[in-house]
Structures are given as structure tokens and as C-alpha cells.
Write a protein that holds these residues in place. Structure first.
Motif, PDB file in Angstrom:
ATOM      1  N   ASP A 187       0.866  -1.173   0.000  1.00  0.00           N
ATOM      2  CA  ASP A 187       0.000   0.000   0.000  1.00  0.00           C
ATOM      3  C   ASP A 187       0.907   1.229   0.000  1.00  0.00           C
ATOM      4  N   GLN A 230       1.366  -6.210   2.725  1.00  0.00           N
ATOM      5  CA  GLN A 230       0.451  -7.312   3.006  1.00  0.00           C
ATOM      6  C   GLN A 230       0.943  -8.559   2.276  1.00  0.00           C
ATOM      7  N   GLU A 269       0.042 -11.705   0.666  1.00  0.00           N
ATOM      8  CA  GLU A 269      -1.189 -12.283   0.133  1.00  0.00           C
ATOM      9  C   GLU A 269      -1.120 -13.808   0.059  1.00  0.00           C
ATOM     10  N   HIS A 277      -4.220 -11.235  11.706  1.00  0.00           N
ATOM     11  CA  HIS A 277      -4.532 -10.295  10.626  1.00  0.00           C
ATOM     12  C   HIS A 277      -3.386 -10.196   9.622  1.00  0.00           C
ATOM     13  N   GLU A 278      -2.135 -10.265  10.102  1.00  0.00           N
ATOM     14  CA  GLU A 278      -0.983 -10.133   9.209  1.00  0.00           C
ATOM     15  C   GLU A 278      -0.562 -11.466   8.580  1.00  0.00           C
TER      16      GLU A 278
END
Length: 754
Positions: A619, A626, A628, A687-688
């Protein structure tokens, strides 16, 4: 059906799932007192005076110790990788003359309850003359303790390894690539912090420390030696352990202090650290800077590699000695041929928390360095990064491959490997060409997405030997006693599966005793991914010996020839008559103990290998990364329990992602640690974490042990930093952008502004 190769459920989990787990803080003894440590508030300084009178007068305080009270205790010695010149840099259990990092133990307070101990610790005043701290391991060496020994500088040793004709390698090079790369300081952060309870039994004279982990036998011998006792007078007992990762279970000052206090004060002594203490006093790791130069040909083949690196060892050299630097120097070449190699590893002391090992020590760092080099070669010569790796890989027909150097005192001989085959399988698994095309389409649409790949070679099965004893119990169960330790890797299940494979006894009827120094004479604990290789092989040998003994004892009982007997499902069966007898019945009716032992020796390590693939999205607005998609391909030679191996890989990958993106210990200019809580030391959460795909292979069994196994505990972390760094470069179309870990948002933002 064979027990090996099956994903059987863990035997260890029932007490943990039912709340019956017993960890270090759960240990209690009647009449126990509590220890609290007063730690240095400054990074570097000379101790002028320590005022303890006010603390001693506080109600409930039993004793207050400074270094003067335990002047007879020697410094904590090395467990492995002794290098000449390191001895003066060992740590005493309480600071003498100087403090060398914030958190250095200075005073030990003993009180009737933990609250009084903490109150008394607050009343201790340490008069310390501050000096300028050294925080840069690449700077010129400075005085270790200048007033005490002006000639002793902060570079204890330099490790040098080399082979090949470097002059010829550079003379014929098509290109020379130079890089400086850095991996930041972080650590394992187990769920359970350190703790111990020491009890001295006046009747037996035995001093027992509960809460041991990782290397109980070594720590027992060291504590006994430091206290002037015989090894049989000291016992270490391991309970449940809430994570190891290399940093738990080493011999720390606090372990020695609780034992010394229990022995000298005549009361049980308990100590449990808080998280702040843990983050600034337990071993840190990583923190290396590498400066390398490579000579390559037009195809991207590395003809020669020269590396100079600096390991920030922190305030003292602890029990690992030169382990991290030695492994970094020896395994930097990884899976590649590299016909000429020279490395100098500088062990440097700074005024930070002492460093030691953390999961894949030296390999996480050097895999990042080596694989960044491969990506730099690809960029410089306009080649595909995968093809650069392919042209450098050691071919299968060169196995076993003699690297020509040593690691941890053993010759580096890659025992087996099909590197090209694993590369092809990995590319097929991810659909390499289609994936690249899809990422290109997403980039064209404005997304910053990229792919990174990193190859690694691990080490496992460190010798020299492991002993296992085995016996049949009256209830027809089997007891295995080993000197190995459990740090969450599933030792009870794996050892039971190996035993079951030979004897046919269900694993639920096999009990594994570990981490108890009074139950077995030899023990090397759990480190260096050695347990399945070394202890597992010893279990196999003991199981086969027990089988042979059972058949021999059963022959007269069944009135059969030994050759007509077999062992099936834990019972000896006569092929002629069909008569059977259980193992417990054999022991009872023969009048002999049905037991055996296995001693497995190894003078070489073995070398599992694998590939990590990371797909990331950056980002650009906030410079967040992130992950993926993540894949770990890993060849372990032979998988005893695939489910447990996959669990090890996924957990290790999570730690690798933390080190690649989030975790770092930073210090102020005066040496104050700025990450002493989870508010500042950031770790990945659910979350990560992406789902981690595992491609587990058994294509190259090790010829060096009877099981063909290689270690599986560290490969999931080894190449994470390298793969994510390559993926970030790709996502931002900035080859060579990432030269330092972690890739924190602030750091990435600064890079993008350049």
C-alpha cells in the motif's frame, strides 16, 4: 500399517487442552521465598557503590545479594562453539565493576512474597558512573571494561573460512557486484517467559531446579560446577514449556541465582520474570551487517564470493559462544556451487542486551544476504531471478557435496539433495508463469504487487550422540526415557511413532519421559533441529534391541525356535502354532526385565533444504506490506508425522514474517531500549498472517541415520526475510530497494522518498 508417515494426533495435548499443564510459574514449594532482580538502568558504566541497607531492613526481606556476596561464583561458561579469546567476555551472574546493558543484573533480592521483594528492589540504589555506550557493531572496537582491563577491546574474535581460488574467480568475471545488507535485532518472544523454582532437600542433599527447558543435562552440570557440587547432587526437572525458539532454556544468571540461593539460604527460591524483563534481559538475536562482493559470469553464475560481516553480540558472550557467527559463515553459500569463497565474521560487543540463538540462527540472516545477491545478479544482467538460481544450484550428481569448510566443529558435507527437482516442483505448484502474468496485469491496473522466491539449505542432527532407554511395564505399556527436551515440537508423539513402527504397539500405550536429569545419564536436550534425527534414531535402535530380546525370551515360553517367532501388534507370535504372548507376560514369566537401550552416534550434521515463495501487495499510501500468499517447499528426507512438520513450518513462517516486517529492538543514543513492551515490540497477529501452503517432500532421505530423516524445526523461518524482500522489490519495480530488515512502514517510506 506403519506408524511412520501418518499424521497421528499429539500425545502431549490432552493435559494442555484440559488445563492440567504445569509451567514454570505453576511450581510451588512450602516455605518458598521470591527473588527479584535489580537491573542496571544505564547501558554502560562503572559501578561505584551499591546501597542495600534500606532494602535489607524492609519487613519480609530474607537477603539482598550483590556480586560481593557471591564472589566465589565463576562466570557462566560456554555450552558450544568455544573460540579462543572469548573467555574474558563471559557474564557473571551479578555485575562486577561495570554494567554493560540496560537490564544487566546488579542485585538479587529475596523476600517472603513477591510484593515485598519488588518493594525492596525499589529501595536499592546503584551509584553508577555512566560512560559513552557503544551501539554500532561496525564501529572500531572500544574498551570492554576500560578501568579494569584497558587492553581488552570489544572484538573478542574473528571467524575466517575460505576455499577455492579467489584471484582466478575475480580475474575472469563478467561483472562484480558489491552490496551491504543488514538484518535487525529481534528475538523469539515465547508465550511463556522465563522462570524457575529451586529446592534443596536437606535429607538427600539434592538440589532440584524446576522449570528447566531445552538443555537440562548441560545446565545441571554447569550449575553443579559453579556451586562446587557433584552432578548427582543437582537435578533439573522440565515441565511443560510455553515455547522455546532457541532463547529459552539457556543458562542465564537468574537460573544460577535461584539455585545458589536455595542451597545457601536453606529455603526454596522462586523467580518468574515479567515481560519487560524478558524483552530486555533474555537473549536477543540476528543483528548482523554484511558487506559482500561477488564475481559472476555472463550467465549469472557466481564464480567467487567475499563477505565481511559483523555480529552484534550485545553486552557479553553468553553460552552459545560463537555459534551464530560460525553458522552464518559456514552456511552462507547455501545451495549454490560458488567455487571460491572467503568470509570474515567479526564478533563485536556493544552495550545492548546479549545475543544468542533464535530459530535458524545465522541462516535467517545469511539466506537474506545470499538471496538478495541472487536478485541483484538477475537485475544487473537482465536475467530471470529463477534462472539465476537454477544455474547456480548444486546438481544432484554432485551429492554428497563437500563444501570444504566446517560448521560447529563438523565438516560441512551436504548429505543428499535434489535442488533442481524441488525448484521445478515449486514452480509447478504455484503456476509460476501464469502467476507472473496475473501479477503483471494487476500492476498494469495500478496495484503494487510482486513475487519473491528464496532458496535455502538448513542444518540438523547435530551430534555427537544420543542415548535412549526403553522398558516394558507390568501393564503392558512401554516407557521410553530420553535426555532430549520438549519445547513444543511433539517429541512424545514422534518418538512413540518410531517405537510403534518397530514393535507394533499403539502410540497410546507408549510413554515418553524427557527432560528429567535423574532418569538418564546422558542428555543433549533440544536444539539445532537434532531431536528427530538423533533421539529418533536412538529410539529405533532401542526398539529393535527390545524386539530381539523379547523374541529370544519368548522362545522357551512358547516352546518355539527363535526363527519361527515374529512380533505383531506388540505380541510375539509363533508362525508354527499360532500361540501368542504379550510383552508384559514375557517379562513376568521369564523373570527378566524386558528392557533395552539405544545409543546413536553421528559425526556429521545433515542438511534439509527448501524454497520460500512470497506474494505481497504494498500500500503505497501508508507503506504497509500485506503478504497475500505464502508457500514453503521443504524436503525433510522422511516425514515421521507430516501434520506436526506442517505445524512447525507454519509457526516458523509466522515468526519469519514478524522479523521481515515488524519486529525490531531499537535503542536511544544513550543505549536505552525503546521496545520493552508489546506496545513497542510489534509481532504479527492473525490479521498479518496469510494461509501458509506447505509442499512437503521426501525425495532425498539422509544416508546418515537409520530413519533417513532430516530436521524440520527451522526451515519454515529461514528464507522468509529473503522472499518477502524480493517480493517488495518486484511490487515496487525497484530492484535492490530492500537491503535491510525489517521492512517497517517508516523505513519503506524513507526508501520511496529517495
Amino acid at each position: 500399517m506403519s506408524a511412520i508417515g501418518r499424521s497421528l494426533k499429539r500425545l502431549e495435548d490432552r493435559p494442555l487442552l484440559t488445563g492440567e499443564g504445569r509451567f514454570a510459574a505453576d511450581n510451588r514449594a512450602d516455605g518458598q521465598v521470591h527473588m527479584r532482580i535489580v537491573r542496571s538502568p544505564v547501558a554502560f558504566g562503572r559501578i561505584l557503590d551499591i546501597e542495600t541497607e534500606e532494602a535489607k531492613s524492609l519487613p519480609g526481606v530474607i537477603a539482598v545479594w550483590t556480586a560481593a556476596d557471591i564472589a566465589d561464583l565463576p562466570p557462566i561458561d560456554f555450552r558450544m562453539t568455544r573460540i579462543a579469546g572469548l573467555e574474558p567476555y563471559r557474564q557473571h551472574v551479578l555485575a562486577r565493576d561495570y554494567v554493560r546493558y540496560v537490564g544487566d543484573p546488579v542485585v538479587a533480592v529475596f523476600a517472603e512474597d513477591p510484593y515485598a521483594a519488588e518493594d525492596a528492589a525499589e529501595l536499592v540504589f546503584c551509584d553508577i558512573e555512566e560512560e559513552t555506550p557503544c551501539l554500532d557493531a561496525t564501529a572500531d572496537p572500544v574498551g570492554f571494561m576500560p578501568a579494569r582491563d584497558p587492553a581488552l577491546l570489544s572484538e573478542p574474535a574473528v571467524i575466517t573460512k575460505s576455499y577455492g581460488d579467489m584471484e582466478a574467480a575475480f580475474a575472469g568475471a563478467a561483472a562484480v557486484i558489491e552490496m551491504e545488507l543488514k538484518v535487525g535485532r529481534h528475538t523469539g518472544v515465547p508465550l511463556e517467559a522465563r522462570g524457575a523454582l529451586a529446592v534443596h532437600d536437606l535429607e538427600t542433599g539434592v538440589l532440584t531446579m524446576y522449570g528447566a527447558a531445552k538443555v537440562p543435562h548441560y545446565n545441571r552440570d554447569s550449575i553443579a560446577r559453579m556451586l562446587g557440587l557433584k552432578p548427582e547432587q543437582v537435578r533439573l526437572s522440565e515441565g511443560h514449556v510455553g515455547g522455546g525458539f532457541g532463547i529459552r532454556g539457556e543458562l542465564y544468571p537468574e537460573d544460577v541465582l535461584v539455585c545458589a540461593a536455595a542451597y545457601r539460604l536453606g529455603v526454596p527460591v522462586k523467580w518468574v520474570e515479567d515481560r519487560r524483563e524478558h524483552l530486555m534481559a533474555a537473549n536477543h538475536s540476528r543483528d548482523q551487517v554484511h558487506r559482500l562482493k561477488a564475481a559472476v559470469d555472463a550467465n549469472g553464475f557466481v564464480r567467487g564470493l567475499v563477505d565481511t560481516f559483523y555480529t552484534d553480540q550485545g553486552g557479553y558472550v553468553r553460552t552459545h559462544g560463537g555459534t551464530v557467527s560460525d553458522l552464518a559463515a559456514a552456511l552462507l553459500p547455501g545451495p549454490y556451487l560458488i567455487p571460491a569463497y572467503h568470509v570474515e565474521g567479526h564478533i563485536r560487543l556493544t552495550n545492548k542486551t546479549p545475543s544468542g540463538t533464535y530459530r535458524a540462527p545465522g541462516r535467517y540472516e545469511t539466506t537474506f544476504v545470499r538471496e538478495r545477491l541472487m536478485d541483484a545478479i538477475a537485475s544487473r544482467l537482465a536475467l530471470d531471478p529463477v534462472e539465476v538460481r537454477r544455474v547456480n544450484l548444486i546438481p544432484e550428481d554432485r551429492m554428497p557435496f563437500d563444501r570444504g569448510i566446517e560448521a560447529l566443529g563438523t565438516h560441512v558435507l551436504y548429505d543428499s539433495g535434489k535442488y533442481h527437482d524441488l525448484l521445478d516442483r515449486t514452480l509447478a505448484r504455484i503456476g509460476y508463469q501464469d502467476l507472473k502474468a496475473d501479477l503483471a496485469r494487476r500492476r498494469a491496473a495500478g496495484e503494487a504487487v510482486g513475487l519473491g522466491i528464496a532458496f535455502f539449505v538448513e542444518k540438523s542432527g547435530l551430534g555427537p550422540h544420543d542415548l535412549v532407554t526403553m522398558s516394558v511395564q507390568s501393564d503392558d505399556t512401554i516407557e521410553i526415557v530420553t535426555g532430549a527436551a520438549s519445547v513444543g515440537q511433539g517429541i512424545e508423539t514422534v518418538m512413540a511413532q518410531i517405537c510403534s513402527d518397530v514393535l507394533g504397539v499403539p502410540i497410546e500405550r507408549i510413554r515418553v519421559i524427557h527432560g528429567q536429569t535423574d532418569r538418564i545419564s546422558i542428555g543433549f536436550g533440544a536444539f539445532a533441529s537434532r531431536v528427530t534425527v538423533m533421539t529418533g534414531s536412538a529410539v529405533k535402535m532401542a526398539s529393535e534391541a527390545l524386539k530381539e530380546k523379547a523374541i529370544a525370551l519368548a522362545a522357551p515360553l512358547l516352546q518355539a525356535d527363535v526363527g519361527a517367532l515374529t512380533l505383531e501388534m506388540g505380541r510375539v507370535v509363533s508362525r508354527d502354532s499360532g500361540a501368542t504372548i504379550s510383552l508384559a507376560e514375557i517379562a513376568a514369566q521369564s523373570g527378566e526385565d524386558l528392557d533395552a537401550e539405544g545409543l546413536f552416534r553421528a559425526d556429521h550434521m545433515n542438511y534439509p533444504y527448501g524454497i520460500h515463495v512470497a506474494q505481497v501487495r504494498v500500500d503505497k499510501a501508508v507503506c504497509g506490506v500485506q503478504v497475500e500468499r505464502y508457500l514453503v517447499a521443504y524436503d525433510v528426507g522422511r516425514a515421521i508425522n507430516p501434520m506436526l512438520i506442517e505445524g512447525q513450518i507454519v509457526g516458523a513462517a509466522a515468526q519469519g514474517i514478524g522479523g521481515a516486517l515488524l519486529e525490531e529492538f531499537v535503542y536511544s543514543e544513550d543505549g536505552q531500549p525503546l521496545a520493552t513492551s508489546f506496545a513497542d515490540y510489534l509481532m504479527p497477529t492473525c490479521h498479518e498472517m496469510p494461509p501458509v501452503e506447505v509442499l512437503l517432500r521426501e525425495d532425498a532421505p539422509s544416508p546418515q541415520n537409520p530413519l533417513g530423516v532430516k530436521g524440520a524445526g527451522e526451515g519454515g523461518i529461514t528464507a522468509v526475510g529473503a522472499a518477502i524482500a524480493a517480493a517488495v522489490d518486484d511490487a515496487l519495480d525497484r530492484p535492490g530497494l530492500i537491503t535491510s530488515l525489517p521492512i517497517a512502514p517508516s523505513r519503506l517510506h524513507a526508501l520511496l522518498r529517495c
